[in-house]
Write a protein that holds these residues in place. Structure first.
Motif, PDB file in Angstrom:
ATOM      1  N   PHE A  67       1.039  -1.225   0.059  1.00 51.85           N
ATOM      2  CA  PHE A  67       0.022   0.027   0.002  1.00 51.85           C
ATOM      3  C   PHE A  67       0.943   1.332  -0.082  1.00 51.85           C
ATOM      4  CE2 PHE A  67      -3.027  -2.900   2.382  1.00 51.85           C
ATOM      5  CZ  PHE A  67      -3.895  -2.859   1.763  1.00 51.85           C
ATOM      6  N   ALA A  68       0.301   2.269  -0.773  1.00 48.56           N
ATOM      7  CA  ALA A  68       1.082   3.497  -0.424  1.00 48.56           C
ATOM      8  C   ALA A  68      -0.010   4.549  -0.595  1.00 48.56           C
ATOM      9  CB  ALA A  68       1.912   3.983  -1.896  1.00 48.56           C
ATOM     10  N   ASN A 104      -1.974 -10.706   2.251  1.00 46.17           N
ATOM     11  CA  ASN A 104      -0.656 -10.995   1.710  1.00 46.17           C
ATOM     12  C   ASN A 104      -0.119  -9.459   1.717  1.00 46.17           C
ATOM     13  OD1 ASN A 104       1.205 -12.337  -0.112  1.00 46.17           O
ATOM     14  ND2 ASN A 104       0.311 -10.996  -1.737  1.00 46.17           N
ATOM     15  N   ALA A 105      -0.637  -8.495   2.002  1.00 43.13           N
ATOM     16  CA  ALA A 105      -0.095  -6.912   2.143  1.00 43.13           C
ATOM     17  C   ALA A 105       1.000  -6.829   2.974  1.00 43.13           C
ATOM     18  CB  ALA A 105      -1.203  -6.139   2.168  1.00 43.13           C
ATOM     19  N   SER A 106       2.143  -6.789   2.687  1.00 46.09           N
ATOM     20  CA  SER A 106       3.038  -6.593   3.817  1.00 46.09           C
ATOM     21  C   SER A 106       3.709  -5.237   4.009  1.00 46.09           C
ATOM     22  CB  SER A 106       4.509  -7.473   3.367  1.00 46.09           C
ATOM     23  OG  SER A 106       5.033  -6.778   2.194  1.00 46.09           O
ATOM     24  N   THR A 107       3.559  -4.331   3.277  1.00 44.28           N
ATOM     25  CA  THR A 107       4.139  -3.235   3.560  1.00 44.28           C
ATOM     26  C   THR A 107       3.226  -1.944   3.171  1.00 44.28           C
ATOM     27  OG1 THR A 107       6.296  -3.859   2.823  1.00 44.28           O
ATOM     28  CG2 THR A 107       6.179  -1.390   2.607  1.00 44.28           C
ATOM     29  N   MET A 108       3.211  -0.893   4.330  1.00 41.33           N
ATOM     30  CA  MET A 108       2.363   0.346   4.141  1.00 41.33           C
ATOM     31  C   MET A 108       3.375   1.382   4.164  1.00 41.33           C
ATOM     32  SD  MET A 108      -0.312   2.156   4.254  1.00 41.33           S
ATOM     33  CE  MET A 108      -1.642   1.039   4.686  1.00 41.33           C
ATOM     34  N   ARG A 142      -3.353  -2.027   8.424  1.00 38.78           N
ATOM     35  CA  ARG A 142      -3.693  -2.787   7.077  1.00 38.78           C
ATOM     36  C   ARG A 142      -2.661  -3.771   6.871  1.00 38.78           C
ATOM     37  NH1 ARG A 142      -7.688  -3.111   7.961  1.00 38.78           N
ATOM     38  NH2 ARG A 142      -7.451  -1.872   9.844  1.00 38.78           N
ATOM     39  N   VAL A 143      -1.569  -3.793   7.446  1.00 42.65           N
ATOM     40  CA  VAL A 143      -0.550  -4.714   7.052  1.00 42.65           C
ATOM     41  C   VAL A 143      -0.171  -5.629   8.182  1.00 42.65           C
ATOM     42  CG1 VAL A 143       0.222  -3.489   5.065  1.00 42.65           C
ATOM     43  CG2 VAL A 143       1.533  -3.357   7.473  1.00 42.65           C
ATOM     44  N   GLY A 144       0.631  -6.999   8.149  1.00 38.22           N
ATOM     45  CA  GLY A 144       0.832  -7.734   9.070  1.00 38.22           C
ATOM     46  C   GLY A 144      -0.205  -8.495   9.537  1.00 38.22           C
ATOM     47  N   ARG A 145      -1.435  -8.778   8.624  1.00 36.83           N
ATOM     48  CA  ARG A 145      -2.402  -9.370   9.188  1.00 36.83           C
ATOM     49  C   ARG A 145      -2.590 -10.646   8.987  1.00 36.83           C
ATOM     50  NH1 ARG A 145      -6.382  -5.247  10.074  1.00 36.83           N
ATOM     51  NH2 ARG A 145      -8.305  -6.660   9.713  1.00 36.83           N
ATOM     52  N   GLY A 189       4.767  -7.446   8.887  1.00 36.64           N
ATOM     53  CA  GLY A 189       4.257  -5.982   8.254  1.00 36.64           C
ATOM     54  C   GLY A 189       5.620  -5.112   8.285  1.00 36.64           C
ATOM     55  N   LEU A 190       5.418  -4.175   7.386  1.00 39.67           N
ATOM     56  CA  LEU A 190       6.489  -3.169   7.297  1.00 39.67           C
ATOM     57  C   LEU A 190       5.949  -1.789   7.380  1.00 39.67           C
ATOM     58  CD1 LEU A 190       9.514  -2.086   7.434  1.00 39.67           C
ATOM     59  CD2 LEU A 190       9.365  -2.623   4.867  1.00 39.67           C
ATOM     60  N   CYS A 191       6.013  -0.881   8.077  1.00 40.29           N
ATOM     61  CA  CYS A 191       5.305   0.569   7.895  1.00 40.29           C
ATOM     62  C   CYS A 191       6.356   1.495   7.733  1.00 40.29           C
ATOM     63  CB  CYS A 191       4.245   0.897   8.823  1.00 40.29           C
ATOM     64  SG  CYS A 191       3.334   2.192   8.744  1.00 40.29           S
ATOM     65  N   LEU A 192       6.524   2.340   6.584  1.00 42.73           N
ATOM     66  CA  LEU A 192       7.222   3.217   6.546  1.00 42.73           C
ATOM     67  C   LEU A 192       6.510   4.589   6.384  1.00 42.73           C
ATOM     68  CD1 LEU A 192       9.352   1.642   3.687  1.00 42.73           C
ATOM     69  CD2 LEU A 192       9.880   1.777   6.041  1.00 42.73           C
ATOM     70  N   LEU A 193       6.864   5.424   7.425  1.00 45.04           N
ATOM     71  CA  LEU A 193       6.469   6.806   7.536  1.00 45.04           C
ATOM     72  C   LEU A 193       7.241   7.569   6.962  1.00 45.04           C
ATOM     73  CD1 LEU A 193       5.002   6.378  11.103  1.00 45.04           C
ATOM     74  CD2 LEU A 193       3.933   5.844   8.984  1.00 45.04           C
ATOM     75  N   VAL A 194       6.904   8.314   5.788  1.00 47.76           N
ATOM     76  CA  VAL A 194       7.718   9.236   5.038  1.00 47.76           C
ATOM     77  C   VAL A 194       7.379  10.784   5.405  1.00 47.76           C
ATOM     78  CG1 VAL A 194       8.612  10.030   2.775  1.00 47.76           C
ATOM     79  CG2 VAL A 194       7.949   7.803   2.995  1.00 47.76           C
ATOM     80  N   THR A 195       8.263  11.613   6.023  1.00 47.25           N
ATOM     81  CA  THR A 195       7.962  12.884   6.223  1.00 47.25           C
ATOM     82  C   THR A 195       9.082  13.960   6.036  1.00 47.25           C
ATOM     83  OG1 THR A 195       7.345  14.206   8.108  1.00 47.25           O
ATOM     84  CG2 THR A 195       8.987  12.279   8.592  1.00 47.25           C
ATOM     85  N   GLU A 196       8.584  15.164   5.644  1.00 45.75           N
ATOM     86  CA  GLU A 196       9.733  16.318   5.588  1.00 45.75           C
ATOM     87  C   GLU A 196       9.534  17.199   6.808  1.00 45.75           C
ATOM     88  OE1 GLU A 196      10.010  18.104   1.685  1.00 45.75           O
ATOM     89  OE2 GLU A 196       8.687  16.640   0.954  1.00 45.75           O
ATOM     90  N   ALA A 197       8.837  16.725   7.920  1.00 45.48           N
ATOM     91  CA  ALA A 197       8.680  17.348   9.082  1.00 45.48           C
ATOM     92  C   ALA A 197      10.071  17.437   9.825  1.00 45.48           C
ATOM     93  CB  ALA A 197       7.771  17.204   9.966  1.00 45.48           C
ATOM     94  N   GLU A 198      10.400  18.925  10.385  1.00 46.66           N
ATOM     95  CA  GLU A 198      11.765  18.970  11.056  1.00 46.66           C
ATOM     96  C   GLU A 198      11.573  18.330  12.420  1.00 46.66           C
ATOM     97  OE1 GLU A 198      14.259  20.425   9.890  1.00 46.66           O
ATOM     98  OE2 GLU A 198      13.439  21.255   8.021  1.00 46.66           O
TER      99      GLU A 198
END
Length: 724
Positions: A492-493, A584-588, A607-610, A615-624
């Motif tokens: 998922f993205a 089967n969804a492994s990554t968010m 939604r992942v690791g079910r 499961g792998l969750c990657l939180l992408v941010t530009e916040a300081e």
């Protein structure tokens, strides 16, 4: 007629003031005005020293007029008034423009040398001198008395009220003072015995001292008293609503030996978790009770709430009763139906005939589904708002299940419950609620919690990808996604917007506030799809887009395709936040993760690791680092405990946002009460309310409390309480 808290503002203050207060704050009565409490207090001369005033900000100061003059304009009609004020440390200029000389002369005389007052305006600078242009001000009534009692006045706190450009803080204070002077009595929600036991003030004294304190020491007792009034009024109303439900007669729905529920339990390939067993027993007991069940079930993402609800549906079905599950989206409703049919198995599914009723059905399909529901042939009905339509009728609606309660308005929930005769109600939420919020918002519901997770879950690891410090990590995120897909897994993205170029977001939904100083989100699903189309690895993989503005049948087709494994990478908005189950969804991957709230991020991660896939969750941010937005993201990465995150969320955002405007009426009308800081007070208020109602259920001997509930909890608010 003597003035009362229920008197209209027009009667109390006149039409002009009433109109201004109504437009600015929605006030209608004297009680509304007196419940407009100061947001802080300032000491004369100590608000903000003139020499420290920040340019560009609107501030309030107390100062003395040092000089005042006016002069005609040279090149246009009118005149200008020049005033210099000082606070004993610094000085600044005030500038007023008048249409004619007479008005300027009046202003100059009004601001006579030596007069003291409160001045408020936006700080500017002209020729190196700090100034207010056209500030609002209020002069102390008697300048001679003000000078003589300067020392005494310095000890009297000045209330600073929430204000608007149409009405300033001192104007509000003056109007409140007029009302207090004219108000002969104030009914007290507390009896003298309770006041003495709890060490509280009378209602009259509390209102007097919160609005016109003589010293700083007057404020805290007044605030504590009025907070208790708020807490007691709300808790009593909630308990009355609970008791009103318990006064209704319910149809008993017992489970039978070798019945549907027993057959279902025997077919399960796994054992219920301890929490599922405990909550299941509570629900089973409720369903045979003397009054309708009214229960909230909180459960972590993936904790098995749907299974618990299905077991309740089966118990109701044993007596021929129907169960209706209403979900917030068609995607989730379809998911629920497939999940329920799968759990039931072919034999039970054929007997119970689970039926989907949503707006996406063709007219013929909808008529067929509605007929099965109306005839009682279908004992389990799953749907969206289509269940609420006038044409949808039930043969014997015995149980209403509301999934993700916060997504529905109270009118919608009541419309469904009204289709049965006092049906049992089960509310599910995967958004953990802190104890004090639950007590304040859902105090009329019995509450159950599912914490333990089903066996076999592989777990989830969460990482922050901080692009502010490591911009190169953005490419690594997509490399990681490609690695997962190469192993036969799905990804998922999620984006905070549909299309950033058109600034479109999910219907009816606003992403969390932008990071400090930021603009809109960088990524929408449209932009992400375009960018990934040229990615050396992901560009050639099976990719799809999903968002709330797509046609219903298209959304459902995409979600089913992803569930079957026909799509490798799903680019979506928060339409997939709750309920979507793809083992089967492994990554968010969450882009612009700082745009989402803590609970949203926790939901998305769920939604992942079910299944058996880690499961792998990657939180992408530009916040300081150090910003509130970044703190939210880091908090989610630090723990998988949704209940711990709920407390963090409350601390980071404050209860005003957590309660939310969606909770209609009384629940969003807290004035002084703070559900974090006042947890002990709320608990105590509930105990007091329980004691009062045990001895006096109709509040015949508590007229003040009865009147307070009548003012604070309107008929509409009562309806809102009844609909949860």
């Amino acid at each position: 007629m003597p003035l009362t808290l229920d008197s209209s503002l027009e009667d109390a203050l006149g039409a002009a003031s009433a109109k201004t207060l109504g437009r600015a704050f929605g006030m209608q009565s004297v009680g509304d005005l007196l419940a407009h409490y100061p947001r802080r207090y300032a000491d004369p001369g100590e608000l903000t020293p003139i020499r420290d005033l920040p340019l560009g900000e609107t501030v309030t100061i107390v100062a003395e007029v040092l000089s005042s003059s006016f002069r005609r304009m040279r090149n246009r009609p009118g005149a200008m008034v020049d005033v210099v004020i000082g606070d004993g440390v610094g000085r600044m200029s005030l500038t007023f423009f008048a249409k004619n000389v007479g008005a300027a002369e009046w202003r100059s005389k009004d601001l006579a040398v030596g007069r003291r007052g409160v001045f408020s305006g936006k700080v500017g600078e002209f020729n190196g001198v700090t100034q207010f242009a056209h500030p609002e001000y209020e002069l102390f009534d008697d300048e001679d008395a003000a000078r003589r009692s300067a020392d005494a006045r310095a000890a009297v706190p000045i209330p600073i009220y929430p204000a608007t450009s149409a009405i300033q803080t001192w104007q509000i204070a003056r109007l409140i003072g007029r009302v207090l002077d004219d108000l002969p009595t104030v009914p007290d929600p507390l009896t003298a015995e309770i006041r003495e036991r709890e060490e509280l003030l009378t209602a009259r004294d509390a209102l007097e001292l919160i609005h016109r304190p003589r010293t700083r020491n007057d404020i805290d007792p007044a605030v504590r008293t009025l907070r208790m009034h708020e807490a007691l009024t709300l808790q009593t109303a909630l308990l009355q609503q609970r008791d009103a439900v318990r006064a209704l007669a319910a149809t008993s729905r017992p489970a039978h030996p070798r019945g549907l529920l027993e057959r279902f339990d025997a077919s399960l390939p796994y054992t219920l978790t301890p929490d599922q067993q405990t909550v299941g027993a509570q629900i089973a007991a409720d369903l045979v009770g003397a009054w309708p069940m009214n229960r909230l079930v909180q459960g972590e993402v993936g904790s098995g709430k749907t299974l618990v609800a299905l077991r309740a549906m089966l118990q109701v079905a044993e007596s021929g009763g129907q169960a209706a599950l209403i979900a917030p989206t068609e995607v989730l409703a379809g998911q629920h139906l497939r999940s329920i049919a799968k759990m039931l198995g072919p034999d039970l599914a054929a007997q119970l005939m689970p039926t989907l009723l949503t707006g996406q059905l063709t007219a013929a399909e909808r008529r067929k589904a509605a007929l099965r529901v109306a005839s009682g042939q279908s004992l389990i009905v799953v749907g969206t708002h289509a269940l609420l339509g006038e044409k949808t009728t039930f043969a014997d609606l015995g149980l209403v299940v509301v999934d993700e309660q916060h997504r529905f308005g109270v009118e919608q929930r009541e419309a469904l419950r009204a289709k049965g005769s006092s049906p049992h109600a089960l509310v599910l939420t995967a958004t953990p609620i802190p104890r004090t919020v639950a007590m304040t918002v859902f105090g009329d519901l019995d509450t159950s919690v599912i914490r333990t997770m089903p066996a076999g879950r592989a777990g989830i690891e969460t990482y922050v990808a901080p692009l502010a410090e490591h911009p190169g990590w953005f490419n690594r995120v997509w490399e990681r996604a490609a690695e997962e897909i190469a192993q036969g897994r799905q990804v998922f993205a999620v984006c905070a917007a549909i299309d950033t170029a058109k600034k479109t977001t999910e219907p009816g939904e606003q992403p969390a506030a932008a990071p400090e100083g930021g603009n809109g989100p960088r990524w929408g699903v449209v932009q992400l799809d375009e960018a990934l189309s040229t990615h050396p690895t992901l560009g050639g993989l099976r990719r799809a887009v999903l968002h709330g503005k797509m046609p219903s049948e298209e959304k459902d087709a995409v979600m089913q395709s992803f569930a079957r494994g026909d799509i490798d990478l799903l680019l979506a908005t928060t339409v997939i936040e709750v309920g979507v189950d793809v083992p089967n969804a492994s990554t968010m991957i969450v882009l612009d993760a700082d745009r989402f709230g803590v609970s949203q991020l926790h939901q998305l991660r769920g939604r992942v690791g079910r299944g058996g896939v880690p499961g792998l969750c990657l939180l992408v941010t530009e916040a300081e680092t150090g910003s509130l937005a970044r703190d939210r993201v880091e908090a989610v990465a630090a723990t998988l405990d949704g209940f711990a995150l709920a407390e963090v969320d409350l601390e980071l955002r404050g209860e005003g946002d957590v309660l939310g405007a969606a909770q209609a009426g009384v629940r969003s009308s807290l004035k002084l009460l703070r559900v974090v800081k006042d947890a002990d007070l709320i608990t105590r208020a509930r105990e007091v309310a329980e004691g009062i109602l045990a001895d006096d259920p109709d509040l015949l001997g508590h007229a003040g409390l009865r009147e307070a509930i009548g003012r604070r909890v309107s008929d509409e608010d009562r309806a809102a309480l009844a609909k949860n």
